[in-house]
Design a protein around this motif. Structure first.
Motif, PDB file in Angstrom:
ATOM      1  N   ALA A  57     -16.104  24.500  30.794  1.00  0.00           N
ATOM      2  CA  ALA A  57     -17.437  24.677  30.206  1.00  0.00           C
ATOM      3  C   ALA A  57     -17.368  25.597  28.998  1.00  0.00           C
ATOM      4  O   ALA A  57     -18.096  25.403  28.006  1.00  0.00           O
ATOM      5  CB  ALA A  57     -18.397  25.236  31.261  1.00  0.00           C
ATOM      6  N   SER A  58     -16.492  26.594  29.051  1.00  0.00           N
ATOM      7  CA  SER A  58     -16.403  27.524  27.918  1.00  0.00           C
ATOM      8  C   SER A  58     -15.865  26.808  26.686  1.00  0.00           C
ATOM      9  O   SER A  58     -16.307  27.069  25.550  1.00  0.00           O
ATOM     10  CB  SER A  58     -15.505  28.714  28.271  1.00  0.00           C
ATOM     11  OG  SER A  58     -14.195  28.278  28.596  1.00  0.00           O
ATOM     12  N   ARG A  59     -14.921  25.900  26.888  1.00  0.00           N
ATOM     13  CA  ARG A  59     -14.380  25.156  25.747  1.00  0.00           C
ATOM     14  C   ARG A  59     -15.452  24.230  25.175  1.00  0.00           C
ATOM     15  O   ARG A  59     -15.572  24.087  23.943  1.00  0.00           O
ATOM     16  CB  ARG A  59     -13.150  24.343  26.178  1.00  0.00           C
ATOM     17  CG  ARG A  59     -12.562  23.425  25.090  1.00  0.00           C
ATOM     18  CD  ARG A  59     -12.168  24.199  23.839  1.00  0.00           C
ATOM     19  NE  ARG A  59     -11.552  23.306  22.851  1.00  0.00           N
ATOM     20  CZ  ARG A  59     -11.414  23.611  21.568  1.00  0.00           C
ATOM     21  NH1 ARG A  59     -11.845  24.795  21.100  1.00  0.00           N
ATOM     22  NH2 ARG A  59     -10.836  22.759  20.741  1.00  0.00           N
ATOM     23  N   LEU A  60     -16.246  23.611  26.031  1.00  0.00           N
ATOM     24  CA  LEU A  60     -17.325  22.745  25.544  1.00  0.00           C
ATOM     25  C   LEU A  60     -18.341  23.568  24.747  1.00  0.00           C
ATOM     26  O   LEU A  60     -18.829  23.122  23.697  1.00  0.00           O
ATOM     27  CB  LEU A  60     -18.015  22.043  26.717  1.00  0.00           C
ATOM     28  CG  LEU A  60     -17.175  20.991  27.462  1.00  0.00           C
ATOM     29  CD1 LEU A  60     -17.947  20.456  28.651  1.00  0.00           C
ATOM     30  CD2 LEU A  60     -16.796  19.850  26.511  1.00  0.00           C
ATOM     31  N   ALA A  61     -18.654  24.749  25.238  1.00  0.00           N
ATOM     32  CA  ALA A  61     -19.594  25.600  24.510  1.00  0.00           C
ATOM     33  C   ALA A  61     -19.016  26.002  23.156  1.00  0.00           C
ATOM     34  O   ALA A  61     -19.733  26.047  22.137  1.00  0.00           O
ATOM     35  CB  ALA A  61     -19.924  26.839  25.347  1.00  0.00           C
ATOM     36  N   GLU A  62     -17.738  26.290  23.128  1.00  0.00           N
ATOM     37  CA  GLU A  62     -17.076  26.644  21.877  1.00  0.00           C
ATOM     38  C   GLU A  62     -17.152  25.494  20.869  1.00  0.00           C
ATOM     39  O   GLU A  62     -17.449  25.707  19.686  1.00  0.00           O
ATOM     40  CB  GLU A  62     -15.621  27.006  22.169  1.00  0.00           C
ATOM     41  CG  GLU A  62     -14.804  27.402  20.950  1.00  0.00           C
ATOM     42  CD  GLU A  62     -13.351  27.660  21.295  1.00  0.00           C
ATOM     43  OE1 GLU A  62     -12.502  27.608  20.384  1.00  0.00           O
ATOM     44  OE2 GLU A  62     -13.052  27.885  22.497  1.00  0.00           O
ATOM     45  N   LEU A  63     -16.906  24.278  21.333  1.00  0.00           N
ATOM     46  CA  LEU A  63     -16.958  23.110  20.444  1.00  0.00           C
ATOM     47  C   LEU A  63     -18.380  22.846  19.971  1.00  0.00           C
ATOM     48  O   LEU A  63     -18.603  22.459  18.816  1.00  0.00           O
ATOM     49  CB  LEU A  63     -16.402  21.876  21.161  1.00  0.00           C
ATOM     50  CG  LEU A  63     -14.900  21.882  21.445  1.00  0.00           C
ATOM     51  CD1 LEU A  63     -14.535  20.707  22.335  1.00  0.00           C
ATOM     52  CD2 LEU A  63     -14.113  21.811  20.128  1.00  0.00           C
ATOM     53  N   PHE A  85     -16.096  20.988  13.742  1.00  0.00           N
ATOM     54  CA  PHE A  85     -15.798  19.941  14.730  1.00  0.00           C
ATOM     55  C   PHE A  85     -16.967  18.977  14.850  1.00  0.00           C
ATOM     56  O   PHE A  85     -16.773  17.755  14.927  1.00  0.00           O
ATOM     57  CB  PHE A  85     -15.501  20.582  16.092  1.00  0.00           C
ATOM     58  CG  PHE A  85     -15.240  19.568  17.172  1.00  0.00           C
ATOM     59  CD1 PHE A  85     -13.983  19.005  17.322  1.00  0.00           C
ATOM     60  CD2 PHE A  85     -16.262  19.150  18.021  1.00  0.00           C
ATOM     61  CE1 PHE A  85     -13.742  18.049  18.300  1.00  0.00           C
ATOM     62  CE2 PHE A  85     -16.027  18.196  19.000  1.00  0.00           C
ATOM     63  CZ  PHE A  85     -14.764  17.647  19.140  1.00  0.00           C
ATOM     64  N   LEU A  86     -18.191  19.505  14.884  1.00  0.00           N
ATOM     65  CA  LEU A  86     -19.358  18.629  15.008  1.00  0.00           C
ATOM     66  C   LEU A  86     -19.463  17.682  13.818  1.00  0.00           C
ATOM     67  O   LEU A  86     -19.873  16.524  13.971  1.00  0.00           O
ATOM     68  CB  LEU A  86     -20.630  19.469  15.139  1.00  0.00           C
ATOM     69  CG  LEU A  86     -20.757  20.312  16.415  1.00  0.00           C
ATOM     70  CD1 LEU A  86     -22.047  21.125  16.373  1.00  0.00           C
ATOM     71  CD2 LEU A  86     -20.728  19.420  17.649  1.00  0.00           C
ATOM     72  N   ARG A  87     -19.089  18.173  12.640  1.00  0.00           N
ATOM     73  CA  ARG A  87     -19.120  17.310  11.461  1.00  0.00           C
ATOM     74  C   ARG A  87     -18.100  16.173  11.616  1.00  0.00           C
ATOM     75  O   ARG A  87     -18.405  15.019  11.360  1.00  0.00           O
ATOM     76  CB  ARG A  87     -18.831  18.144  10.216  1.00  0.00           C
ATOM     77  CG  ARG A  87     -19.079  17.426   8.908  1.00  0.00           C
ATOM     78  CD  ARG A  87     -19.271  18.410   7.751  1.00  0.00           C
ATOM     79  NE  ARG A  87     -18.254  19.460   7.744  1.00  0.00           N
ATOM     80  CZ  ARG A  87     -18.532  20.768   7.950  1.00  0.00           C
ATOM     81  NH1 ARG A  87     -19.771  21.164   8.154  1.00  0.00           N
ATOM     82  NH2 ARG A  87     -17.557  21.671   7.927  1.00  0.00           N
ATOM     83  N   ARG A  88     -16.899  16.521  12.065  1.00  0.00           N
ATOM     84  CA  ARG A  88     -15.876  15.485  12.287  1.00  0.00           C
ATOM     85  C   ARG A  88     -16.311  14.512  13.384  1.00  0.00           C
ATOM     86  O   ARG A  88     -16.084  13.297  13.290  1.00  0.00           O
ATOM     87  CB  ARG A  88     -14.545  16.132  12.685  1.00  0.00           C
ATOM     88  CG  ARG A  88     -13.866  16.906  11.555  1.00  0.00           C
ATOM     89  CD  ARG A  88     -12.715  17.755  12.095  1.00  0.00           C
ATOM     90  NE  ARG A  88     -11.743  16.959  12.851  1.00  0.00           N
ATOM     91  CZ  ARG A  88     -11.031  17.430  13.866  1.00  0.00           C
ATOM     92  NH1 ARG A  88     -11.191  18.699  14.271  1.00  0.00           N
ATOM     93  NH2 ARG A  88     -10.167  16.647  14.488  1.00  0.00           N
ATOM     94  N   LEU A  89     -16.920  15.037  14.421  1.00  0.00           N
ATOM     95  CA  LEU A  89     -17.398  14.192  15.513  1.00  0.00           C
ATOM     96  C   LEU A  89     -18.469  13.221  15.028  1.00  0.00           C
ATOM     97  O   LEU A  89     -18.444  12.030  15.363  1.00  0.00           O
ATOM     98  CB  LEU A  89     -17.945  15.074  16.647  1.00  0.00           C
ATOM     99  CG  LEU A  89     -18.553  14.352  17.847  1.00  0.00           C
ATOM    100  CD1 LEU A  89     -17.515  13.457  18.522  1.00  0.00           C
ATOM    101  CD2 LEU A  89     -19.125  15.373  18.847  1.00  0.00           C
ATOM    102  N   GLY A  90     -19.376  13.706  14.215  1.00  0.00           N
ATOM    103  CA  GLY A  90     -20.424  12.834  13.691  1.00  0.00           C
ATOM    104  C   GLY A  90     -19.868  11.721  12.823  1.00  0.00           C
ATOM    105  O   GLY A  90     -20.306  10.567  12.913  1.00  0.00           O
ATOM    106  N   VAL A  91     -18.901  12.063  11.983  1.00  0.00           N
ATOM    107  CA  VAL A  91     -18.276  11.044  11.131  1.00  0.00           C
ATOM    108  C   VAL A  91     -17.582   9.994  11.986  1.00  0.00           C
ATOM    109  O   VAL A  91     -17.690   8.787  11.738  1.00  0.00           O
ATOM    110  CB  VAL A  91     -17.281  11.702  10.154  1.00  0.00           C
ATOM    111  CG1 VAL A  91     -16.442  10.649   9.439  1.00  0.00           C
ATOM    112  CG2 VAL A  91     -18.023  12.568   9.131  1.00  0.00           C
ATOM    113  N   ALA A  92     -16.847  10.420  13.021  1.00  0.00           N
ATOM    114  CA  ALA A  92     -16.123   9.478  13.876  1.00  0.00           C
ATOM    115  C   ALA A  92     -17.075   8.563  14.621  1.00  0.00           C
ATOM    116  O   ALA A  92     -16.833   7.352  14.740  1.00  0.00           O
ATOM    117  CB  ALA A  92     -15.247  10.250  14.865  1.00  0.00           C
ATOM    118  N   ALA A  93     -18.180   9.129  15.135  1.00  0.00           N
ATOM    119  CA  ALA A  93     -19.141   8.311  15.873  1.00  0.00           C
ATOM    120  C   ALA A  93     -19.813   7.308  14.949  1.00  0.00           C
ATOM    121  O   ALA A  93     -20.015   6.138  15.319  1.00  0.00           O
ATOM    122  CB  ALA A  93     -20.180   9.213  16.539  1.00  0.00           C
TER     123      ALA A  93
END
Length: 864
Positions: free
Chosen positions: A63-69, A75-83
């Motif tokens: 959970a701590s790693r998920l909160a960090e991400l 990372f969220l920007r990269r995730l949005g581009v990939a999705a």
């Protein structure tokens, strides 16, 4: 203590990270490096522990790693581009949508196994990997395909070795909830069920799991339901497991249940109903019977009309010339599972059994002729061929072998006219090309750089081999302190051969050991040593295959050789990727022509690995001295003395390695640089062979040569047309005994080159009209047995009406465009616009011997 129940807990992702679930559940990540790298970055250690499976990784991330991400804007920007990129991939027009011609609205692809990724272990070997590559290439091309298979709760099996090198099988339980799958449900969330009726009133129910293979949905039926009796619950326990009845139930569930699952999926999702049904081998053959039932109950078609309609839209691909690869069931077993108190009760059971019955008086396809007085077995390949109008083998050579193998279904026709074509398999380049090679074109890199890259890939392979070998020896009982020698196994500067595949006897795992002393000299040569990595699984019931593995393992266990030859257990997709990219030469030595295609050498070639192979399967048509080496074969000796054949071919293999392969690899010139000729061959393999072996090429050919014609035939053969065609077929079969060639006249003038031979033929048509048949002259060169070679067909035309005896006269001309021995014959065939080939009905009328007794330059005799 052991848990009494096992389940997987999926994480609750923060809303900003929900696209991770979307990316993980679409198997496109398995062939898309950017998505895979993004998922790996979530938890690199967890990714490694999960074997590169993002669903398993996400179930363990803290959970701590998920909160960090969730707080990491980069990372969220990269995730949005990939999705967003995935959504574009799923919705944008691709090759199929841009073709601009009328193509099938939907295609259903049935296979007993699918090799998509190691994270979904539902495959045993080449058939499943080919099916997976077919789905991936269809997705990349935008082909509207739906895959249908079974979900095996124990997969195939995991392989380890005993202390003495004997194969051990292990069947770990697979939890669908821990895999990239979702249940197919109704709108209210209720899981969709399909059911088969079993003898005695029992039911075999199944739920439907969905995998997303890019744009392609894959439906997997699962019988592990609490409401099933224990025996029925285990129907989908293992791939290719169990006895005859177990296998029959699996194939009924795949074919019949698969069609029902497909109908439910289309109803719920709005996906267009498939116009084309493709059977990947005979295991799914019962899909034709289910569709005959549908057309009978829903459109009022009788069995014959429904069969014609089903055939029009069905494609069948045969994958094996080996008898063990074809399922044959006792007819009484099949009969017990169909009929009034069982499945497909509305069908005529005798007619259904006829569809799978092997032809009388001929060698049974896939086995020995049935003994006199014994009932013919029910042959699933024969069922597939009789319920599909379009059929193919998987290489040019395999097409030829298949036409000969199944020629008994088309009596009276030469094997060359048997209506089985061929489309050579291909492999999915994004899956099988190493990331380091993806951007490499042979001309973009110097020899030195390309040689260095290949060495780095070899070195990475060796590290993987050592880790796997250490694990294997620990499983075999070795102490950790005994295994220091493994650090010296293989050498990144030594010529490395790979041999990895299933282990039936015809693939000859141990041919390399035919002369052990010579093999030892190859492995330990002081200037030009060779090292070999071997892997493969034998079927659990194949004791002979297990003995071959043990023989190879014992040879490789020799302390004097074990740093130069290794056997790696548990061959699968994850291991295959390392082997294809890291080996220098891919070895393949089956008994020709028993390798239908064999795609492992194609995958190796995509990575610049050269082939060393018998001319069988795909290598028979694309072998080139720039792509590798051909192992000469002793075909004529195969039947009489297989040991002599093996000795001859093994000697040829040793000679090639000693005299050509190793010298080419180690020829560094005077400056010690890369081997010039070797690098030329690597470049040619990447640039010239690579484009030929692609699954995209294969799927395009399926669309153009099989799917599109099948879809057109499906559309044209509505209920009325199906009834008309069935009536035509019944009339032709009834009247055919009265059809004959009664007289042939080719005139008096002796034939000369450039001239013509006028033909006049008198025929009896029984109760048929001329528009129901075609009368042909078949002409060409002849051999010493008067057999026509490269024959050419000349249609003959009716002249006037029938005479007083009801005979018809046909005429035409033969052009003599070649000198030398020349001949012709005359035949009568059924003719109907909805028949895909003139051999489809297996009916032909030829001249009798009496008709052939005419002057030398007339019918059926040589024209010299």
């Amino acid at each position: 203590m052991k848990a009494i129940r096992r389940f997987s807990v999926r994480p609750v992702l923060p809303e900003s990270l929900l696209p991770l679930q979307e990316l993980a559940l679409n198997l496109r990540w398995s062939w898309h490096p950017e998505t895979r790298e993004l998922l790996r970055s979530v938890d690199p250690e967890g990714w490694a522990a999960a074997g590169g499976d993002p669903v398993r990784m996400l179930s363990t991330v803290s959970a701590s790693r998920l909160a960090e991400l969730a707080a990491d804007r980069g990372f969220l920007r990269r995730l949005g581009v990939a999705a967003e990129e995935l959504r574009d991939y799923l919705t944008d027009d691709r090759w199929y949508q841009q073709e601009g011609v009328e193509l099938p609205r939907g295609i259903a692809y049935f296979s007993p196994e699918f090799g998509i990724t190691a994270a979904l272990p539902q495959y045993s070997g080449g058939l499943g990997i080919l099916a997976g590559d077919h789905l991936k290439a269809a997705s990349d091309l935008g082909v509207p395909l739906i895959g249908v298979g079974l979900l095996y709760r124990h997969g195939y099996f995991r392989q380890t070795l005993s202390a003495d090198g004997w194969q051990q099988e292990h069947y770990p339980v697979l939890d669908p909830h821990a895999m990239p799958l979702t249940l197919l449900t109704e709108e209210d969330g209720t899981p969709v069920r399909v059911a088969l009726t079993l003898p005695g009133g029992r039911a075999l129910g199944a739920q439907i799991w969905q995998a997303r293979v890019g744009r392609v949905p894959l439906l997997l039926l699962d019988s592990s339901l609490a409401e099933n009796d224990p025996a029925e619950r285990d129907v989908t326990d293992r791939l290719y497991g169990g006895g005859s009845e177990h296998r029959l139930l699996q194939e009924m569930l795949l074919g019949i249940g698969g069609v029902r699952a497909l109908r439910a999926y289309c109803r719920i999702t709005g996906h267009p109903e498939p116009e084309v049904f493709h059977m990947n081998e005979g295991h799914a053959g019962f899909l034709g019977a289910e569709r005959i039932r549908e057309l009978g109950e829903e459109r009022g078609l009788d069995f014959d009309a429904a069969l014609r309609a089903v055939r029009a839209g069905t494609v069948f691909t045969t994958h094996t010339p080996v008898p063990a690869g074809i399922d044959r069931f006792p007819e009484e077993l099949v009969a017990r599972h169909f009929g009034p108190d069982a499945e497909l009760a509305s069908l005529d059971r005798d007619r259904l059994l006829e569809l799978g019955r092997e032809p009388e008086g001929t060698a049974a396809p896939g086995g020995q002729p049935t003994a006199e007085g014994q009932p013919s077995p029910f042959n699933m390949a024969v069922l597939g061929l009789r319920t599909a109008q379009r059929c193919n083998g998987v290489s040019t050579l395999h097409g030829t072998v298949s036409r000969e193998m199944f020629s008994g279904l088309w009596p009276g026709f030469d094997s060359s006219e048997v209506p089985i074509g061929s489309i050579t398999n291909g492999v999915h380049a994004p899956t099988w090309t190493d990331d380091a090679m993806r951007d490499v074109r042979a001309g973009d890199m110097s020899d030195a750089d390309l040689w260095q890259l290949r060495r780095e890939m070899r070195e990475r392979l060796i590290q993987e081999v050592r880790e796997r070998l250490r694990t294997s020896w620990r499983q075999r009982g070795a102490a950790r302190a005994e295994l220091g020698w493994i650090d010296e196994v293989l050498d990144p500067d030594v010529l490395t051969l790979g041999f990895a595949r299933r282990v039936p006897s015809y693939k000859r795992l141990t041919l390399m050991l035919n002369d052990r002393e010579r093999m030892k000299r190859l492995l330990t040569h002081p200037e030009r040593p060779v090292q070999i990595i071997v892997a493969g699984k034998a079927h659990p019931a194949d004791e002979g295959g297990k003995r071959l593995i043990q023989e190879l393992v014992k040879f490789a266990d020799d302390p004097r050789l074990r740093t130069r030859i290794v056997f790696l257990p548990d061959y699968g997709m994850a291991m295959a990727g390392f082997l294809y990219s890291g080996c220098d030469v891919w070895l393949n030595n089956p008994i020709r022509p028993l390798e239908a295609c064999g795609t492992s050498g194609m995958k190796a070639a995509l990575n610049g690995c050269l082939n060393l192979s018998v001319r069988d399967g795909w290598w028979d048509e694309w072998a080139d001295q720039d792509f590798g080496w051909e192992i000469p074969t002793a075909d004529g000796m195969a039947a009489d003395d297989p040991q002599w054949r093996d000795a001859v071919e093994a000697a040829a293999l040793y000679g090639l390695i000693e005299e050509q392969v190793a010298p080419c690899f180690y020829d560094r010139g005077g400056n010690g640089g890369p081997p010039v000729r070797w690098m030329e061959m690597v470049r040619a393999t990447i640039d010239r062979l690579g484009p030929k072996v692609l699954a995209e090429r294969m799927v395009r050919e399926y669309v153009g040569e099989l799917y599109s014609p099948a879809a057109r035939a499906h559309r044209e053969l509505d209920a009325d047309a199906a009834r008309e065609l069935a009536a035509y077929v019944e009339r032709v079969r009834r009247e055919w005994p009265g059809v004959s060639v009664d007289h042939v006249d080719s005139g008096e003038e002796p034939p000369v080159l450039g001239g013509v031979v006028p033909l006049r033929v008198r025929v009896a048509l029984g109760g048929l009209d001329p528009d129901a048949v075609q009368v042909q002259a078949v002409t060409g060169r002849v051999d010493e047995n008067d057999t026509l070679a490269d024959p050419r067909v000349v249609p003959l035309k009716p002249l006037g009406g029938a005479d007083l005896e009801g005979r018809w006269t046909y005429e035409g001309e033969l052009t003599l465009d070649r000198s030398g021995p020349f001949g012709y014959t005359v035949r009568i065939l059924p003719a109907h616009p909805m028949l895909a080939s003139h051999a489809e009905l297996g009916l032909v009328a030829l001249p009798s011997m009496e008709v052939e007794q005419v002057p030398e330059h007339e019918a059926g005799v040589l024209l010299r």
